[in-house]
Design a protein around this motif. Structure first.
Motif, PDB file in Angstrom:
ATOM      1  N   PHE A 124      53.851  28.637  12.565  1.00 61.75           N
ATOM      2  CA  PHE A 124      55.013  29.499  12.752  1.00 61.75           C
ATOM      3  C   PHE A 124      54.812  30.718  11.863  1.00 61.75           C
ATOM      4  CE2 PHE A 124      56.326  25.260  13.815  1.00 61.75           C
ATOM      5  CZ  PHE A 124      57.159  25.415  14.916  1.00 61.75           C
ATOM      6  N   VAL A 125      54.755  31.894  12.472  1.00 65.84           N
ATOM      7  CA  VAL A 125      54.529  33.109  11.703  1.00 65.84           C
ATOM      8  C   VAL A 125      55.766  34.002  11.789  1.00 65.84           C
ATOM      9  CG1 VAL A 125      52.025  33.075  11.890  1.00 65.84           C
ATOM     10  CG2 VAL A 125      53.359  34.231  13.646  1.00 65.84           C
ATOM     11  N   PHE A 126      56.049  34.677  10.683  1.00 73.06           N
ATOM     12  CA  PHE A 126      57.280  35.460  10.556  1.00 73.06           C
ATOM     13  C   PHE A 126      56.982  36.958  10.584  1.00 73.06           C
ATOM     14  CE2 PHE A 126      57.836  31.350   8.626  1.00 73.06           C
ATOM     15  CZ  PHE A 126      59.068  30.932   9.113  1.00 73.06           C
ATOM     16  N   ALA A 127      57.852  37.681  11.282  1.00 70.72           N
ATOM     17  CA  ALA A 127      57.711  39.132  11.386  1.00 70.72           C
ATOM     18  C   ALA A 127      59.095  39.749  11.527  1.00 70.72           C
ATOM     19  CB  ALA A 127      56.839  39.498  12.581  1.00 70.72           C
ATOM     20  N   TRP A 129      50.813  38.873   9.547  1.00 74.34           N
ATOM     21  CA  TRP A 129      52.022  38.052   9.469  1.00 74.34           C
ATOM     22  C   TRP A 129      51.696  36.716   8.815  1.00 74.34           C
ATOM     23  CZ3 TRP A 129      53.597  38.927  15.275  1.00 74.34           C
ATOM     24  CH2 TRP A 129      53.883  40.288  15.463  1.00 74.34           C
ATOM     25  N   LYS A 130      52.664  36.148   8.108  1.00 80.98           N
ATOM     26  CA  LYS A 130      52.386  34.950   7.308  1.00 80.98           C
ATOM     27  C   LYS A 130      53.240  33.756   7.754  1.00 80.98           C
ATOM     28  CE  LYS A 130      49.531  37.072   4.424  1.00 80.98           C
ATOM     29  NZ  LYS A 130      49.525  38.403   5.027  1.00 80.98           N
ATOM     30  N   THR A 131      52.737  32.564   7.420  1.00 79.68           N
ATOM     31  CA  THR A 131      53.443  31.319   7.687  1.00 79.68           C
ATOM     32  C   THR A 131      54.392  31.002   6.527  1.00 79.68           C
ATOM     33  OG1 THR A 131      51.784  29.972   6.567  1.00 79.68           O
ATOM     34  CG2 THR A 131      51.401  30.459   8.897  1.00 79.68           C
ATOM     35  N   LEU A 132      55.055  29.855   6.594  1.00 74.94           N
ATOM     36  CA  LEU A 132      55.907  29.409   5.480  1.00 74.94           C
ATOM     37  C   LEU A 132      55.111  29.264   4.193  1.00 74.94           C
ATOM     38  CD1 LEU A 132      58.204  26.643   7.048  1.00 74.94           C
ATOM     39  CD2 LEU A 132      58.968  28.784   5.999  1.00 74.94           C
ATOM     40  N   ASP A 133      53.833  28.919   4.322  1.00 75.21           N
ATOM     41  CA  ASP A 133      52.961  28.768   3.155  1.00 75.21           C
ATOM     42  C   ASP A 133      52.328  30.081   2.733  1.00 75.21           C
ATOM     43  OD1 ASP A 133      53.483  26.025   3.183  1.00 75.21           O
ATOM     44  OD2 ASP A 133      51.839  25.654   4.578  1.00 75.21           O
ATOM     45  N   ASN A 134      52.803  31.177   3.326  1.00 73.85           N
ATOM     46  CA  ASN A 134      52.288  32.515   3.007  1.00 73.85           C
ATOM     47  C   ASN A 134      50.806  32.662   3.363  1.00 73.85           C
ATOM     48  OD1 ASN A 134      52.967  35.137   2.106  1.00 73.85           O
ATOM     49  ND2 ASN A 134      51.938  34.768   0.151  1.00 73.85           N
ATOM     50  N   LYS A 135      50.412  31.987   4.446  1.00 71.28           N
ATOM     51  CA  LYS A 135      49.026  32.081   4.895  1.00 71.28           C
ATOM     52  C   LYS A 135      48.957  32.870   6.194  1.00 71.28           C
ATOM     53  CE  LYS A 135      47.639  27.677   2.834  1.00 71.28           C
ATOM     54  NZ  LYS A 135      47.167  26.293   3.102  1.00 71.28           N
ATOM     55  N   PRO A 136      47.872  33.625   6.383  1.00 68.24           N
ATOM     56  CA  PRO A 136      47.720  34.369   7.642  1.00 68.24           C
ATOM     57  C   PRO A 136      47.247  33.456   8.763  1.00 68.24           C
ATOM     58  CG  PRO A 136      45.813  34.732   6.253  1.00 68.24           C
ATOM     59  CD  PRO A 136      46.760  33.879   5.447  1.00 68.24           C
ATOM     60  N   VAL A 137      47.535  33.858   9.988  1.00 64.18           N
ATOM     61  CA  VAL A 137      47.056  33.163  11.176  1.00 64.18           C
ATOM     62  C   VAL A 137      46.344  34.184  12.046  1.00 64.18           C
ATOM     63  CG1 VAL A 137      47.756  31.956  13.291  1.00 64.18           C
ATOM     64  CG2 VAL A 137      48.890  31.426  11.127  1.00 64.18           C
ATOM     65  N   MET A 141      53.782  30.092  17.089  1.00 65.20           N
ATOM     66  CA  MET A 141      55.138  30.481  17.448  1.00 65.20           C
ATOM     67  C   MET A 141      55.573  31.638  16.541  1.00 65.20           C
ATOM     68  SD  MET A 141      55.920  28.341  19.872  1.00 65.20           S
ATOM     69  CE  MET A 141      54.231  28.004  20.411  1.00 65.20           C
ATOM     70  N   ILE A 142      55.946  32.750  17.143  1.00 65.20           N
ATOM     71  CA  ILE A 142      56.378  33.928  16.392  1.00 65.20           C
ATOM     72  C   ILE A 142      57.896  33.885  16.239  1.00 65.20           C
ATOM     73  CG2 ILE A 142      56.495  36.451  16.417  1.00 65.20           C
ATOM     74  CD1 ILE A 142      53.866  36.434  17.989  1.00 65.20           C
ATOM     75  N   VAL A 143      58.357  34.007  14.997  1.00 64.68           N
ATOM     76  CA  VAL A 143      59.794  33.920  14.710  1.00 64.68           C
ATOM     77  C   VAL A 143      60.211  35.058  13.781  1.00 64.68           C
ATOM     78  CG1 VAL A 143      60.168  31.460  15.110  1.00 64.68           C
ATOM     79  CG2 VAL A 143      59.181  32.197  12.962  1.00 64.68           C
ATOM     80  N   PRO A 144      61.454  35.504  13.880  1.00 67.50           N
ATOM     81  CA  PRO A 144      61.921  36.607  13.030  1.00 67.50           C
ATOM     82  C   PRO A 144      62.102  36.165  11.578  1.00 67.50           C
ATOM     83  CG  PRO A 144      63.322  36.332  14.985  1.00 67.50           C
ATOM     84  CD  PRO A 144      62.473  35.116  14.871  1.00 67.50           C
ATOM     85  N   ASP A 145      61.878  37.087  10.668  1.00 72.22           N
ATOM     86  CA  ASP A 145      62.212  36.851   9.256  1.00 72.22           C
ATOM     87  C   ASP A 145      63.673  36.420   9.156  1.00 72.22           C
ATOM     88  OD1 ASP A 145      59.811  37.388   7.937  1.00 72.22           O
ATOM     89  OD2 ASP A 145      60.145  39.550   8.028  1.00 72.22           O
ATOM     90  N   GLY A 146      63.934  35.489   8.246  1.00 72.82           N
ATOM     91  CA  GLY A 146      65.293  34.996   8.076  1.00 72.82           C
ATOM     92  C   GLY A 146      65.519  33.640   8.725  1.00 72.82           C
TER      93      GLY A 146
END
Length: 223
Positions: A124-127, A44-52, A96-101
């Motif tokens: 903040f990672v998106f999935a 999963w990636k952050t706003l900067d498209n980086k993995p955590v 913090m895990i947050v939904p795409d969108g």
């Protein structure tokens, strides 16, 4: 009389206060494991498209759901009571895990976090909803996510990706179980989570010290 009162305020009262607050620390010398080896989230990636990653980090893990901005108060409580006290610990992070969108909402929330202090260590990672539900199920918790994929609870994850909490009996011998800490309530963060995070950090400081001493001893023996 005045002199005795001044001496009491300066010397005795602080000791009494310390003993009072120290008595609130939980009864565990080592924080129990609730769930072993939870999955990694590096895909999963952050706003900067980086993995955590969770491995080799002490992580405070949260699920903010689709209504991110409605949880600003929770983030403020968490920042002030937990993050700000531990931000200088090298391997400490908030995830913090947050939904795409919800990317635009997260950008707005990050502006709020900046006003509180440093953002370093906040992720903040998106999935997808399916990924979030699947991951949460593998935590094997009693609590559930709501319809927006959120929970006010946050969770302590150690460096081996074990979810830690309270399990056993309290000082009074009563059964005690705590898998997460409710960010709505400052009292819960202050009276319980601060102590439990201290235990985790102390555990790793002790491990580092032991490793350092073992290395020194090994080098000494090689001479």
């Amino acid at each position: 009389m005045k002199k005795n009162l001044v001496l009491f305020v300066l010397f005795i009262l602080p000791i009494v206060a310390y003993l009072f607050f120290a008595s609130g620390i939980n009864s565990f010398a080592k924080l129990p494991t609730i769930t072993k080896s939870i999955p990694e989230i590096s895909s999963w990636k952050t706003l900067d498209n980086k993995p955590v990653v969770l491995t080799d980090k002490i992580t405070i893990l949260g699920f903010m759901g689709k209504d991110v901005l409605q949880r600003k108060g929770n983030i403020f409580n968490l920042y002030e009571k937990i993050f700000d006290r531990n931000k200088n610990f090298k391997d400490f992070q908030m995830v913090m895990i947050v939904p795409d969108g919800t990317q635009d909402q997260v950008k707005e929330l990050q502006k709020v976090i900046v006003t509180l202090g440093t953002q370093a260590g906040w992720n903040f990672v998106f999935a997808t909803p399916e990924e979030i539900n699947s991951f949460y199920t593998k935590l094997n918790l009693v609590g559930r996510l709501d319809s927006s994929l959120a929970t006010p609870n946050v969770f302590i994850i150690d460096k081996k990706r074990n979810l830690r909490g309270r399990k056993g009996h309290d000082k009074k011998g009563k059964p005690e179980y705590k898998e997460g800490y409710n960010t709505k309530f400052v009292s819960e963060l202050y009276n319980e989570m601060i102590d439990d995070v201290k235990i985790i950090l102390a555990e790793y400081r002790l491990a580092l010290k032991k490793n350092h001493n073992a290395t020194k001893e090994m080098l000494s023996n090689e001479k």
